[in-house]
Design a protein around this motif. Sequence first.
Motif, short mmCIF file in Angstrom:
data_model
loop_
_atom_site.label_atom_id
_atom_site.label_comp_id
_atom_site.label_asym_id
_atom_site.label_seq_id
_atom_site.Cartn_x
_atom_site.Cartn_y
_atom_site.Cartn_z
N LEU A 1 124.08 41.48 -28.04
CA LEU A 1 123.44 42.55 -28.63
C LEU A 1 121.98 42.77 -27.91
CD1 LEU A 1 124.18 42.40 -32.23
CD2 LEU A 1 125.46 43.66 -30.44
N GLY A 2 121.60 41.86 -26.93
CA GLY A 2 120.22 42.15 -26.18
C GLY A 2 120.43 43.13 -25.19
N GLY A 3 119.19 43.95 -24.99
CA GLY A 3 119.34 44.90 -23.92
C GLY A 3 120.25 46.03 -24.07
N CYS B 1 117.84 52.26 -26.63
CA CYS B 1 117.22 51.19 -25.57
C CYS B 1 116.74 52.21 -24.43
CB CYS B 1 118.18 50.05 -25.10
SG CYS B 1 117.45 49.00 -24.00
N THR B 2 117.74 52.79 -23.89
CA THR B 2 117.42 53.51 -22.70
C THR B 2 116.46 54.79 -22.82
OG1 THR B 2 119.65 53.44 -21.86
CG2 THR B 2 118.26 55.12 -21.05
N GLU B 3 116.41 55.15 -24.08
CA GLU B 3 115.33 56.20 -24.63
C GLU B 3 113.91 55.37 -24.69
OE1 GLU B 3 116.79 58.32 -27.63
OE2 GLU B 3 118.38 59.48 -26.47
N HIS C 1 112.79 54.09 -20.95
CA HIS C 1 112.89 55.10 -20.09
C HIS C 1 113.50 54.54 -18.70
CE1 HIS C 1 110.37 57.51 -22.52
NE2 HIS C 1 109.33 56.25 -22.44
N TYR C 2 114.51 53.37 -18.90
CA TYR C 2 115.41 52.95 -17.84
C TYR C 2 116.46 52.79 -18.34
CZ TYR C 2 111.11 51.70 -15.18
OH TYR C 2 110.04 51.85 -14.64
N ASP C 3 117.82 53.27 -17.51
CA ASP C 3 119.11 52.76 -17.85
C ASP C 3 119.48 51.46 -17.51
OD1 ASP C 3 121.76 52.64 -18.34
OD2 ASP C 3 122.11 54.48 -17.60
N GLU D 1 122.25 49.09 -12.11
CA GLU D 1 121.40 47.79 -11.21
C GLU D 1 120.01 48.22 -10.95
OE1 GLU D 1 122.35 44.53 -7.63
OE2 GLU D 1 123.95 45.55 -8.97
N ASN D 2 120.16 49.40 -10.02
CA ASN D 2 118.66 49.75 -9.37
C ASN D 2 117.43 49.99 -10.50
OD1 ASN D 2 119.91 52.11 -10.32
ND2 ASN D 2 118.76 53.28 -8.77
N GLN D 3 118.01 50.59 -11.81
CA GLN D 3 117.05 50.88 -12.76
C GLN D 3 116.78 49.50 -13.59
OE1 GLN D 3 117.45 54.27 -15.23
NE2 GLN D 3 118.65 55.24 -14.01
#
Length: 151
Positions: free
Chosen positions: A43-45, A102-104, A107-109, A113-115
């Motif tokens: 469930l992490g990340g 998490c993304t909100e 501020h990274y998705d 991979e790049n984010q």
Amino acid sequence: MDKSGYAVECFSNGCNCTQAVFTAYCTEYGIDKKLGLKLACSLGGGMGHTGQVCGAVSGALLVLGLKYGQDNVEDKRSKAMNYLIVQDFISRFRKLNGSINCTELLHYDLSEENQLSAAIKTDVFKTLCSKYVGDAVKILDEVAFEYDSPK
């Protein structure tokens, strides 16, 4: 050390956010910490780095299930009460942090991979996620205290 401090330290030492929150309560509920790490790992990340529900929130919800959850399918009252307590927890976390996603929050998705790489480079996990882990435990303890206090 209080549970919030333990969870933040656990996170700082390599546990993911869900593991950090959940294992802070394992001993209290008779769960071996190694088993707790395994149960909470996926469930992490934001659920396996998909950026969904914040792992610290997920860890807290697992604890709420242990404390208030239904253990008999015919016990509709416990299930309903658990859902109300979960909704209260989520409302408080959202009010404090603006989201449970998490993304909100970061501020990274993390599913890109790049984010994910950018998030790692900017130390967002150390700065923001540590706060969310601590917040989740503090809110969890507040909610439990309030629901356990005699009315």
